[in-house]
Design a protein around this motif. Structure first.
Motif, short mmCIF file in Angstrom:
data_model
loop_
_atom_site.label_atom_id
_atom_site.label_comp_id
_atom_site.label_asym_id
_atom_site.label_seq_id
_atom_site.Cartn_x
_atom_site.Cartn_y
_atom_site.Cartn_z
N PHE A 62 0.74 -1.23 -0.01
CA PHE A 62 -0.01 -0.14 -0.23
C PHE A 62 0.90 1.10 0.17
O PHE A 62 1.71 1.36 1.14
CB PHE A 62 -0.97 -0.11 1.32
N SER A 63 0.78 2.01 -0.84
CA SER A 63 1.72 3.49 -1.02
C SER A 63 0.64 4.46 -1.38
O SER A 63 -0.31 4.25 -2.26
CB SER A 63 2.71 3.25 -2.15
N CYS A 64 0.91 5.61 -1.09
CA CYS A 64 0.30 6.84 -0.88
C CYS A 64 1.24 7.97 -1.57
O CYS A 64 2.32 8.09 -1.06
CB CYS A 64 -0.36 7.27 0.31
N THR A 65 0.63 8.79 -2.30
CA THR A 65 1.33 10.23 -2.63
C THR A 65 0.58 11.28 -2.28
O THR A 65 -0.51 11.36 -2.65
CB THR A 65 1.63 10.23 -3.88
N LEU A 66 1.30 12.28 -1.58
CA LEU A 66 0.55 13.37 -1.29
C LEU A 66 0.45 14.55 -2.45
O LEU A 66 1.32 14.46 -3.25
CB LEU A 66 1.20 14.16 -0.10
N LYS A 67 -0.43 15.41 -2.54
CA LYS A 67 -0.82 16.28 -3.72
C LYS A 67 -0.27 17.68 -2.98
O LYS A 67 -0.78 18.40 -2.26
CB LYS A 67 -2.39 16.59 -4.09
N TYR A 68 1.10 18.07 -3.23
CA TYR A 68 1.58 19.21 -2.66
C TYR A 68 1.33 20.34 -3.51
O TYR A 68 1.00 21.37 -3.03
CB TYR A 68 3.26 19.04 -2.72
N SER A 69 1.25 20.15 -4.88
CA SER A 69 0.80 21.36 -5.70
C SER A 69 -0.69 21.60 -5.69
O SER A 69 -1.39 20.68 -6.28
CB SER A 69 1.43 21.07 -7.25
N VAL A 70 -0.85 22.70 -5.44
CA VAL A 70 -2.47 23.15 -5.35
C VAL A 70 -3.13 23.52 -6.76
O VAL A 70 -3.94 23.34 -7.13
CB VAL A 70 -2.76 24.32 -4.18
N LEU A 71 -1.86 24.49 -7.28
CA LEU A 71 -2.60 24.89 -8.60
C LEU A 71 -2.57 23.95 -9.96
O LEU A 71 -3.11 24.29 -10.88
CB LEU A 71 -1.22 26.12 -8.85
N SER A 72 -1.76 22.82 -9.57
CA SER A 72 -1.89 21.91 -10.67
C SER A 72 -2.95 21.03 -10.61
O SER A 72 -3.40 20.24 -11.65
CB SER A 72 -0.89 21.03 -10.67
N PRO A 74 -7.13 19.98 -10.69
CA PRO A 74 -8.43 20.61 -11.32
C PRO A 74 -9.19 21.46 -10.26
O PRO A 74 -9.09 21.26 -8.91
CB PRO A 74 -9.18 19.16 -11.61
N ILE A 75 -10.06 22.28 -10.99
CA ILE A 75 -10.71 23.24 -10.27
C ILE A 75 -11.82 22.60 -9.05
O ILE A 75 -11.92 23.22 -8.13
CB ILE A 75 -11.34 24.38 -11.18
#
Length: 219
Positions: A62-72, A74-75
């Motif tokens: 089980f692996s997870c990746t955080l979404k660091y970039s907010v502007l990239s 979708p709205i």
């Protein structure tokens, strides 16, 4: 007593709504894609949430990746982040305010102050329910539209996950609790308007006797 029991029931619903709202905000399974492939041993379950993307392998990894970039992002994900956080904050405020305004508590002062506090808490719950219902509906709409789009490959299509259903149920609990708190305050105030305190009206004979008595006292 019935109104106090109804407020307590609404408070329990609001607690479930707050916990469900926070859980839905943090869960990574807003949309799920199960890719079995040619071999069941190499099956992969991909989950995407508001803050991270996770992958579950059939081997147990089980692996997870955080979404660091907010502007990239979708709205609709950016809007879902903002509204879900606002929903959690408003519902927490509603819990604190209604604790003061409920009839079964000894906080909040007199009856009018508790009624105003109860109404304010109900408004917070209604706003929290609306803020929780809008992103889940928008997110579900995006998932369904992408799923029905023929130009998108099957491997990139997703289905609504458990976090979306949790958000829907939590928003419903918050809306019901807010309506109950607001209507309980309205019923109390309406009763005071319909049945005003009775005033003693003197008859003409009583007024004459009182006037005569007062004149005798001054003679």
């Amino acid at each position: 007593m019935a109104s106090a029991s109804l407020q307590f029931f609404a408070f329990i619903l609001a607690l479930f709504g707050v916990f469900g709202d926070i859980t839905a905000t943090l869960l990574p399974n807003w949309k799920v894609n199960a890719d079995v492939g040619s071999n069941i041993i190499t099956a992969i379950t991909q989950m995407q949430g508001l803050w991270m993307d996770c992958t579950w392998y059939s081997t147990g990894m089980f692996s997870c990746t955080l979404k660091y970039s907010v502007l990239s992002l979708p709205i609709y994900i950016q809007a879902a982040r903002t509204t879900m956080v606002l929903s959690c904050i408003l519902s927490a405020f509603g819990i604190c305010i209604t604790t003061v305004g409920m009839k079964c508590t000894k906080l909040g002062g007199d009856t009018d102050s508790k009624s105003h506090a109860c109404f304010a808490g109900g408004v917070c719950f209604i706003l929290a329910g609306i803020f929780g219902l809008v992103p889940t509906s928008w997110y579900t709409r995006e998932i369904i539209s992408n799923f029905l789009d023929q130009n998108i490959p099957e491997s990139s299509k997703h289905e609504p996950g458990g976090a979306v259903y949790t958000g829907f149920i939590s928003a419903g609990f918050l809306l019901i609790a807010g309506v109950i708190f607001c209507t309980s305050c309205f019923k109390r105030q309406q009763g005071a308007w319909i049945y005003p305190p009775k005033q003693h009206h003197f008859t003409s004979t009583e007024q004459e006797s009182n006037e005569g008595y007062n004149l005798k006292d001054y003679v």
